[in-house]
Design an enzyme around this catalytic site. Structure first.
Site, PDB file in Angstrom:
ATOM      1  CE  LYS A   1      -1.611   1.822   4.064  1.00 43.39           C
ATOM      2  NZ  LYS A   1      -1.427   3.273   4.254  1.00 43.39           N
ATOM      3  CG  ASN A   2       2.421   2.683   3.532  1.00 50.11           C
ATOM      4  OD1 ASN A   2       1.284   3.092   3.344  1.00 50.11           O
ATOM      5  ND2 ASN A   2       2.865   2.352   4.726  1.00 50.11           N
TER       6      ASN A   2
ATOM      7  CB  CYS B   1      -4.659   6.559  10.434  1.00 47.99           C
ATOM      8  SG  CYS B   1      -5.417   5.233   9.497  1.00 47.99           S
TER       9      CYS B   1
ATOM     10  N   PRO C   1       2.925  16.152  11.997  1.00 50.93           N
ATOM     11  CG  PRO C   1       4.791  16.824  13.246  1.00 50.93           C
ATOM     12  CD  PRO C   1       3.728  15.772  13.178  1.00 50.93           C
ATOM     13  CB  ILE C   2       4.312  18.513   6.855  1.00 45.50           C
ATOM     14  CG1 ILE C   2       3.648  19.891   6.973  1.00 45.50           C
ATOM     15  CG2 ILE C   2       3.289  17.446   6.573  1.00 45.50           C
ATOM     16  CD1 ILE C   2       3.216  20.450   5.629  1.00 45.50           C
ATOM     17  CG  ASP C   3       8.367  19.354  11.921  1.00 45.54           C
ATOM     18  OD1 ASP C   3       7.648  18.369  11.662  1.00 45.54           O
ATOM     19  OD2 ASP C   3       9.239  19.334  12.807  1.00 45.54           O
TER      20      ASP C   3
ATOM     21  CG  ASP D   1       2.098   1.146   9.693  1.00 45.36           C
ATOM     22  OD1 ASP D   1       1.688   1.987  10.519  1.00 45.36           O
ATOM     23  OD2 ASP D   1       2.636   1.456   8.611  1.00 45.36           O
TER      24      ASP D   1
HETATM   25  N1  EPU Z   1       7.248  13.440  11.875  1.00 47.57           N
HETATM   26  C1  EPU Z   1       7.535  14.714  12.303  1.00 47.57           C
HETATM   27  N2  EPU Z   1       7.661  15.695  11.353  1.00 47.57           N
HETATM   28  C2  EPU Z   1       7.524  15.446  10.027  1.00 47.57           C
HETATM   29  C3  EPU Z   1       7.250  14.126   9.585  1.00 47.57           C
HETATM   30  C4  EPU Z   1       7.104  13.133  10.554  1.00 47.57           C
HETATM   31  O1  EPU Z   1       7.651  14.963  13.490  1.00 47.57           O
HETATM   32  O2  EPU Z   1       7.654  16.382   9.242  1.00 47.57           O
HETATM   33  C5  EPU Z   1       7.068  12.386  12.879  1.00 47.57           C
HETATM   34  C6  EPU Z   1       5.638  11.834  12.832  1.00 47.57           C
HETATM   35  O3  EPU Z   1       4.748  12.620  13.597  1.00 47.57           O
HETATM   36  C7  EPU Z   1       5.812  10.438  13.373  1.00 47.57           C
HETATM   37  C8  EPU Z   1       7.214  10.051  12.883  1.00 47.57           C
HETATM   38  O4  EPU Z   1       7.882  11.273  12.567  1.00 47.57           O
HETATM   39  O5  EPU Z   1       5.778  10.482  14.761  1.00 47.57           O
HETATM   40  C9  EPU Z   1       7.245   9.147  11.668  1.00 47.57           C
HETATM   41  O6  EPU Z   1       6.450   9.708  10.646  1.00 47.57           O
HETATM   42  P1  EPU Z   1       6.682   9.387   9.102  1.00 47.57           P
HETATM   43  O7  EPU Z   1       6.852  10.677   8.393  1.00 47.57           O
HETATM   44  O8  EPU Z   1       7.751   8.352   8.960  1.00 47.57           O
HETATM   45  O9  EPU Z   1       5.296   8.733   8.699  1.00 47.57           O
HETATM   46  P2  EPU Z   1       4.379   9.022   7.455  1.00 47.57           P
HETATM   47  O10 EPU Z   1       5.201   9.235   6.241  1.00 47.57           O
HETATM   48  O11 EPU Z   1       3.355  10.021   7.813  1.00 47.57           O
HETATM   49  C10 EPU Z   1       4.268   6.509   6.750  1.00 47.57           C
HETATM   50  C11 EPU Z   1       3.180   5.527   6.444  1.00 47.57           C
HETATM   51  C12 EPU Z   1       2.491   5.123   7.732  1.00 47.57           C
HETATM   52  C13 EPU Z   1       3.527   4.544   8.699  1.00 47.57           C
HETATM   53  C14 EPU Z   1       4.676   5.534   8.918  1.00 47.57           C
HETATM   54  C15 EPU Z   1       5.806   4.989   9.777  1.00 47.57           C
HETATM   55  C16 EPU Z   1       2.432   6.126   4.237  1.00 47.57           C
HETATM   56  C17 EPU Z   1       1.382   6.730   3.390  1.00 47.57           C
HETATM   57  N3  EPU Z   1       2.211   6.138   5.546  1.00 47.57           N
HETATM   58  O12 EPU Z   1       3.623   7.637   7.330  1.00 47.57           O
HETATM   59  O13 EPU Z   1       1.566   4.112   7.384  1.00 47.57           O
HETATM   60  O14 EPU Z   1       2.920   4.262   9.926  1.00 47.57           O
HETATM   61  O15 EPU Z   1       5.221   5.924   7.639  1.00 47.57           O
HETATM   62  O16 EPU Z   1       6.355   3.852   9.186  1.00 47.57           O
HETATM   63  O17 EPU Z   1       3.430   5.620   3.751  1.00 47.57           O
HETATM   64  C18 EPU Z   1      -0.307   2.737   7.707  1.00 47.57           C
HETATM   65  O18 EPU Z   1       0.028   2.122   6.684  1.00 47.57           O
HETATM   66  O19 EPU Z   1      -1.215   2.325   8.478  1.00 47.57           O
HETATM   67  C19 EPU Z   1       0.377   3.967   8.052  1.00 47.57           C
HETATM   68  C20 EPU Z   1      -0.073   4.806   8.961  1.00 47.57           C
END
Ligand code: EPU
Length: 414
Positions: free
Chosen positions: A22-23, A117, A123-125, A301
């Protein structure tokens, strides 16, 4: 609202063919906006998150068609720069990937809302930080502009899947050399790197946490097959052993599930790995202590599904969540209604051996919902799990695949 109606207490036996990740799918479909050619993706799961990404690509003028089976044709030669409405982007977290794709293709990007979810603050910082490091700036109208990707060196202060993907997609279309350190190296990130390289990108370091992206200006089309979905695979393995059955998952890289397999072996289960398949059988002799973390550590996950299974194991289990915040634990209230005995302290949950009962519960998110289904499959009697649409975001043919393993499950209204 739809639900799963499950009459549990039946052990699951048999083999499941695992969907494409999926991801990987959501990241690559949206990255296609940056590709000036025809793309054919194989093994694309037909799940709502993917359908939402397809809607986004079509909205900006891309042509997307399902070919036979799970192959998808995507042609973004004529996409145009336009803001995607929040009613679409808010449905999925993956819409953050529009930043990398838009900056790569158009050199600018409107700021768009994402959803997904609710797992605590997301955040997206760090996305902004890394894009800033490679040259992106806010324009007068608030949009993000990236006229030219300059040479850059950036080290992520914390591992982020989304931030890594956005940076490499934008940088691949630039003309400088970007050295990115402490990148996420999840299998789906590796899939994105391999896909971009097939499109003519020059990215070195796949599978490591240091990626060197040398911009090639334009990306061309390609044909690409997604890797297997390790989270779907882990979910079926846990559902199998939770019901006292034995499930084999086919079409997944066994190494990617090492953290899960090690924990299951520790619990006394028998794990057999072959080339691209894993079979788990037996009864848990003891519980486990697990911590989630970035790949190759135990995946967040699979956290809720693992906790649901710990409820079936003798003794006391423990899981510490290190990736997401408190909202990752929201599913526990619902699992409690199904009989799970647990206590939470900080970011850790202690789980005692529990007797699951037929109950009404609601999925609070995708993986939490999968945990509710595992508990319902274990419980004697009928359960109704509401908010099935959360689960359908990530698991293709969920009801059909469970039925093929012997589960008594159907859709209902709740
Ligand atoms: N984070 C920050 N700042 C940012 C980006 C992330 O603080 O700018 C923090 C997040 O809040 C979190 C951690 O860093 O605490 C990890 O976040 P990450 O960016 O790695 O996650 P994501 O890209 O939002 C993807 C998957 C998630 C999966 C996570 C961790 C996709 C679409 N989503 O999310 O998948 O849990 O990586 O592996 O690829 C799922 O499949 O159920 C799912 C939630």
């Amino acid at each position: 609202m739809s639900s799963y109606v499950i009459r549990g207490g039946k052990p699951l036996f048999g083999a499941v063919e695992i969907q494409g990740s999926k991801n990987s799918a959501v990241a690559i479909i949206l990255a296609c906006i940056a590709v000036e050619g025809e793309v054919v993706l194989h093994r694309v799961p037909c799940i709502t998150d993917v359908l939402d990404c397809i809607e986004i690509v079509r909205y900006v003028g891309g042509r997307v068609e399902w070919l036979s089976g799970s192959s998808l044709y995507i042609n973004c030669v004529e996409v145009e720069y336009k803001e995607v409405p929040a009613r679409i982007t808010e449905r999925i977290r993956a819409s953050t990937y529009l930043m990398g794709a838009f900056l790569g293709r158009f050199g600018r990007c409107p700021l768009m809302k994402s959803g997904g979810c609710s797992l605590g603050e997301r955040p997206i910082d760090l996305h902004m930080d890394v894009l800033g490091a490679i040259g992106a700036r806010h324009g007068v109208t608030g949009e993000l502009c990236l006229n030219r990707v300059s040479d850059a060196k950036y080290s992520f202060p914390r591992v982020t899947v989304g931030g890594t993907v956005n940076a490499i997609v934008a940088a691949a279309c630039g003309c400088g050399e970007c050295v990115l350190k402490k990148c996420a190296k999840e299998p789906h990130v590796c899939d994105v790197v391999r896909f971009l390289n097939e499109c003519g990108a020059d990215i070195e370091g796949v599978g490591s946490d240091c990626l060197v992206v040398r911009g090639v200006g334009k990306l061309r089309g390609c044909e690409f097959t997604l890797s297997g979905d390790m989270i779907e695979a882990g979910t079926y393995l846990l559902a199998g052993v939770a019901t006292g059955g034995a499930v084999t998952v086919n079409g997944v890289c066994t190494q990617e599930l090492s953290a899960l397999c090690n924990a299951l072996e520790y619990m006394g289960l028998y794990v057999e790995k072959n080339d691209l398949s894993i079979a788990v059988s037996g009864l848990a002799m003891r519980s486990a202590s697990v911590e989630t973390g970035e790949y190759p550590l135990f995946p967040t996950d699979l956290h809720p599904q693992m906790v649901a299974f710990m409820g079936c194991a003798p003794g006391c289990g423990f899981l510490r969540e290190n990736v997401f915040g408190g909202d990752r634990f929201k599913y526990l209230t619902e699992l409690g209604k199904q009989g799970l005995v647990y206590s939470v302290e900080g970011n850790g949950v202690t789980v005692r051996e529990s007797e699951y009962v037929g109950a009404k519960a609601y999925a609070t998110d995708l993986r939490g919902g999968a945990a509710n289904v595992i508990a319902a499959l274990r419980a004697e009697g009928e359960s109704v799990i509401g908010n099935a649409e959360f689960v359908e975001r990530g698991y293709s043919d969920f009801v059909l695949k469970l039925r093929a393993l012997g589960a008594d499950v159907s859709y209902g209204d709740l």
